[in-house]
Design a protein around this motif. Structure first.
Motif, PDB file in Angstrom:
ATOM      1  N   UNK A   1       0.834  -1.206   0.000  1.00  0.00           N
ATOM      2  CA  UNK A   1       0.000   0.000   0.000  1.00  0.00           C
ATOM      3  C   UNK A   1       0.864   1.249   0.000  1.00  0.00           C
ATOM      4  N   UNK A   2       1.962   1.228   0.746  1.00  0.00           N
ATOM      5  CA  UNK A   2       2.872   2.363   0.791  1.00  0.00           C
ATOM      6  C   UNK A   2       3.494   2.616  -0.578  1.00  0.00           C
ATOM      7  N   UNK A   3       3.946   1.574  -1.231  1.00  0.00           N
ATOM      8  CA  UNK A   3       4.581   1.722  -2.545  1.00  0.00           C
ATOM      9  C   UNK A   3       3.595   2.254  -3.577  1.00  0.00           C
ATOM     10  N   UNK A   4       2.398   1.683  -3.609  1.00  0.00           N
ATOM     11  CA  UNK A   4       1.391   2.119  -4.587  1.00  0.00           C
ATOM     12  C   UNK A   4       1.016   3.577  -4.356  1.00  0.00           C
ATOM     13  N   UNK A   5       0.776   3.954  -3.094  1.00  0.00           N
ATOM     14  CA  UNK A   5       0.374   5.323  -2.784  1.00  0.00           C
ATOM     15  C   UNK A   5       1.440   6.337  -3.145  1.00  0.00           C
ATOM     16  N   UNK A   6       2.701   6.055  -2.816  1.00  0.00           N
ATOM     17  CA  UNK A   6       3.776   7.005  -3.103  1.00  0.00           C
ATOM     18  C   UNK A   6       4.052   7.084  -4.602  1.00  0.00           C
ATOM     19  N   UNK A   7       3.975   5.957  -5.311  1.00  0.00           N
ATOM     20  CA  UNK A   7       4.174   5.986  -6.767  1.00  0.00           C
ATOM     21  C   UNK A   7       3.117   6.851  -7.453  1.00  0.00           C
ATOM     22  N   UNK A   8       1.863   6.683  -7.063  1.00  0.00           N
ATOM     23  CA  UNK A   8       0.796   7.508  -7.652  1.00  0.00           C
ATOM     24  C   UNK A   8       1.033   8.973  -7.322  1.00  0.00           C
ATOM     25  N   UNK A   9       1.454   9.255  -6.093  1.00  0.00           N
ATOM     26  CA  UNK A   9       1.706  10.642  -5.681  1.00  0.00           C
ATOM     27  C   UNK A   9       2.789  11.280  -6.543  1.00  0.00           C
ATOM     28  N   UNK A  10       3.881  10.559  -6.786  1.00  0.00           N
ATOM     29  CA  UNK A  10       4.977  11.124  -7.566  1.00  0.00           C
ATOM     30  C   UNK A  10       4.606  11.280  -9.036  1.00  0.00           C
ATOM     31  N   UNK A  11       3.825  10.338  -9.564  1.00  0.00           N
ATOM     32  CA  UNK A  11       3.422  10.419 -10.969  1.00  0.00           C
ATOM     33  C   UNK A  11       2.486  11.608 -11.196  1.00  0.00           C
ATOM     34  N   UNK A  12       1.610  11.869 -10.236  1.00  0.00           N
ATOM     35  CA  UNK A  12       0.638  12.958 -10.401  1.00  0.00           C
ATOM     36  C   UNK A  12       1.171  14.315  -9.952  1.00  0.00           C
ATOM     37  N   UNK A  13       2.344  14.362  -9.344  1.00  0.00           N
ATOM     38  CA  UNK A  13       2.872  15.620  -8.793  1.00  0.00           C
ATOM     39  C   UNK A  13       2.949  16.754  -9.822  1.00  0.00           C
ATOM     40  N   UNK A  14       3.493  16.538 -11.047  1.00  0.00           N
ATOM     41  CA  UNK A  14       3.563  17.645 -12.004  1.00  0.00           C
ATOM     42  C   UNK A  14       2.187  18.225 -12.355  1.00  0.00           C
ATOM     43  N   UNK A  15       1.200  17.354 -12.541  1.00  0.00           N
ATOM     44  CA  UNK A  15      -0.141  17.835 -12.863  1.00  0.00           C
ATOM     45  C   UNK A  15      -0.774  18.546 -11.675  1.00  0.00           C
ATOM     46  N   UNK A  16      -0.494  18.087 -10.463  1.00  0.00           N
ATOM     47  CA  UNK A  16      -1.017  18.759  -9.268  1.00  0.00           C
ATOM     48  C   UNK A  16      -0.438  20.156  -9.130  1.00  0.00           C
ATOM     49  N   UNK A  17       0.788  20.371  -9.614  1.00  0.00           N
ATOM     50  CA  UNK A  17       1.352  21.722  -9.628  1.00  0.00           C
ATOM     51  C   UNK A  17       0.502  22.659 -10.477  1.00  0.00           C
ATOM     52  N   UNK A  18       0.004  22.151 -11.594  1.00  0.00           N
ATOM     53  CA  UNK A  18      -0.857  22.961 -12.455  1.00  0.00           C
ATOM     54  C   UNK A  18      -2.195  23.231 -11.795  1.00  0.00           C
ATOM     55  N   UNK A  19      -2.673  22.280 -10.996  1.00  0.00           N
ATOM     56  CA  UNK A  19      -3.971  22.421 -10.345  1.00  0.00           C
ATOM     57  C   UNK A  19      -3.986  23.591  -9.368  1.00  0.00           C
ATOM     58  N   UNK A  20      -2.828  23.932  -8.811  1.00  0.00           N
ATOM     59  CA  UNK A  20      -2.742  25.054  -7.885  1.00  0.00           C
ATOM     60  C   UNK A  20      -3.141  26.363  -8.565  1.00  0.00           C
ATOM     61  N   UNK A  21      -2.937  26.450  -9.883  1.00  0.00           N
ATOM     62  CA  UNK A  21      -3.270  27.667 -10.618  1.00  0.00           C
ATOM     63  C   UNK A  21      -4.766  27.834 -10.843  1.00  0.00           C
ATOM     64  N   UNK A  22      -5.549  26.817 -10.504  1.00  0.00           N
ATOM     65  CA  UNK A  22      -6.990  26.871 -10.716  1.00  0.00           C
ATOM     66  C   UNK A  22      -7.417  25.872 -11.764  1.00  0.00           C
ATOM     67  N   UNK A  23      -8.661  25.437 -11.679  1.00  0.00           N
ATOM     68  CA  UNK A  23      -9.151  24.407 -12.601  1.00  0.00           C
ATOM     69  C   UNK A  23      -9.152  24.873 -14.053  1.00  0.00           C
ATOM     70  N   UNK A  24      -9.543  26.121 -14.282  1.00  0.00           N
ATOM     71  CA  UNK A  24      -9.614  26.614 -15.659  1.00  0.00           C
ATOM     72  C   UNK A  24      -8.241  26.652 -16.303  1.00  0.00           C
ATOM     73  N   UNK A  25      -7.255  27.161 -15.578  1.00  0.00           N
ATOM     74  CA  UNK A  25      -5.889  27.222 -16.112  1.00  0.00           C
ATOM     75  C   UNK A  25      -5.339  25.814 -16.312  1.00  0.00           C
ATOM     76  N   UNK A  26      -5.562  24.939 -15.328  1.00  0.00           N
ATOM     77  CA  UNK A  26      -5.063  23.575 -15.436  1.00  0.00           C
ATOM     78  C   UNK A  26      -5.674  22.852 -16.631  1.00  0.00           C
ATOM     79  N   UNK A  27      -6.967  23.053 -16.850  1.00  0.00           N
ATOM     80  CA  UNK A  27      -7.630  22.440 -18.005  1.00  0.00           C
ATOM     81  C   UNK A  27      -7.043  22.962 -19.303  1.00  0.00           C
ATOM     82  N   UNK A  28      -6.762  24.255 -19.330  1.00  0.00           N
ATOM     83  CA  UNK A  28      -6.143  24.850 -20.511  1.00  0.00           C
ATOM     84  C   UNK A  28      -4.758  24.304 -20.790  1.00  0.00           C
TER      85      UNK A  28
END
Length: 346
Positions: free
Chosen positions: A213-240
């Motif tokens: 569970x630890x490995x799966x959770x951390x792997x997903x977290x690291x894979x999604x990290x770049x996209x989550x950075x975009x999410x901080x700018x707001x949903x509209x900007x991230x979608x764009x």
């Protein structure tokens, strides 16, 4: 796939923090100190020779060396639980865009606890491999409920609405836990030690159950990290920028729930570790989740391990459970953050 998990748009300029190497070195040093302290300190203090014998001389059968060997699994388990809670907190704050979001604050821990209580009271379970699936189911259902309630009305899932939804859900589920436990003394005896939150049950069997569970959770977290950075700018900007925000939130939230639910099942509901570790790393490194997530794992491991050591020293010859120590540290911090940030968005 690339547009979902990462974004390379030139409008997002993220660089390695200037002080990253120094902070990483300090964290590694602190981690080493915490490990040694966890092995050496407690109701029975061990000498340097006993520590060396326990770690490197399996043929030595002294009492001190055996104490060290027994503490090895507890120490590793505490490190893993702290890392999981640190990453879970970082994900939860990013998904909700809420600087004081934490699995314990949003009621996820309480949901996991309710399902474990039901398993103890009605199914008579008492094994870690049974706890973990019930806790995960409770965490997923509770997280979905909180997000659903927080998304109602005008403005969608705002930080304040999510906190209020989490508090209300947690209070309601806590009442159900009490209602189930009170008439059943056998369940209360088993549950009351678990609910405080402790890494004392950290056996090699529990570690082997927890690692996937630890490995799966951390792997997903690291894979999604770049996209989550975009999410901080707001949903509209991230979608764009090509990020599929709804799927991203679902996947990241699922990883957070997996990490939190697995930890809660095996160690009990331990609060504030994710909140504290993530805030420390955001303060030191900035908002880039490519660095905040792995460093939050290290910070969470350090915080939980040193809290466990403090609990053993304060409660000697017994011990003060680590969940009590982290709550004692984290509750004042939460009040301070709420006052300073006024529950603003990230």
């Amino acid at each position: 796939m690339n547009s979902f998990f990462a974004t390379h748009d030139k409008r997002i300029r993220l660089h390695t923090p200037k002080n990253f190497t120094m902070i990483l070195a300090i964290c590694i040093l602190l981690l080493g100190v915490c490990i040694l302290a966890s092995l050496a300190l407690g109701s029975r203090l061990v000498s340097l020779q006993e520590l060396v014998d326990g770690l490197f001389h399996p043929d030595v059968d002294s009492y001190g060396a055996n104490v060290v060997r027994k503490r090895i699994s507890r120490t590793i388990f505490g490190l893993f639980c702290g890392a999981a809670l640190g990453v879970s907190g970082a994900l939860m704050q990013s998904v909700t865009r809420n600087p004081i979001a934490d699995p314990s604050i949003l009621g996820v821990n309480t949901g996991a606890a309710l399902f474990v209580v039901c398993g103890i009271a009605f199914l008579h379970i008492n094994a870690a491999n049974q706890y973990i699936w019930l806790a995960l189911a409770g965490a997923v259902i509770t997280a979905s409920l909180v997000f659903g309630i927080g998304s109602m009305g005008q403005g969608g899932a705002t930080p304040l609405k999510l906190i209020l939804a989490g508090a209300a859900t947690s209070a309601a589920l806590s009442s159900l836990v009490v209602m189930i436990i009170l008439p059943r003394s056998y369940a209360m005896d088993q549950f009351r030690f678990w609910q405080v939150g402790s890494v004392g049950s950290g056996t090699w069997s529990a570690i082997s159950i927890f690692i996937p569970f630890l490995i799966v959770g951390i792997l997903i977290a690291m894979i999604t990290a770049p996209a989550l950075n975009a999410l901080v700018l707001g949903d509209d900007v991230a979608t764009g920028l090509g990020v599929r925000t709804e799927i991203l939130r679902l996947v990241a939230a699922l990883a957070s729930v997996i990490l939190c639910g697995a930890t809660t099942a095996l160690a009990g509901p331990i609060a504030f570790v994710g909140l504290l570790s993530t805030h420390i790393m955001r303060l030191l490194l900035g908002p880039d989740l490519r660095f905040v997530i792995p460093m939050s794992a290290m910070a969470g491991a350090i915080i939980l391990t040193i809290s466990d050591v403090c609990g053993r020293l304060i409660g000697s010859p017994g011990e003060l459970e680590v969940g009590v120590v982290t709550a004692f540290i984290g509750a004042p911090l939460l009040i301070l953050l709420a006052i300073k940030s006024k529950v603003s968005s990230l």
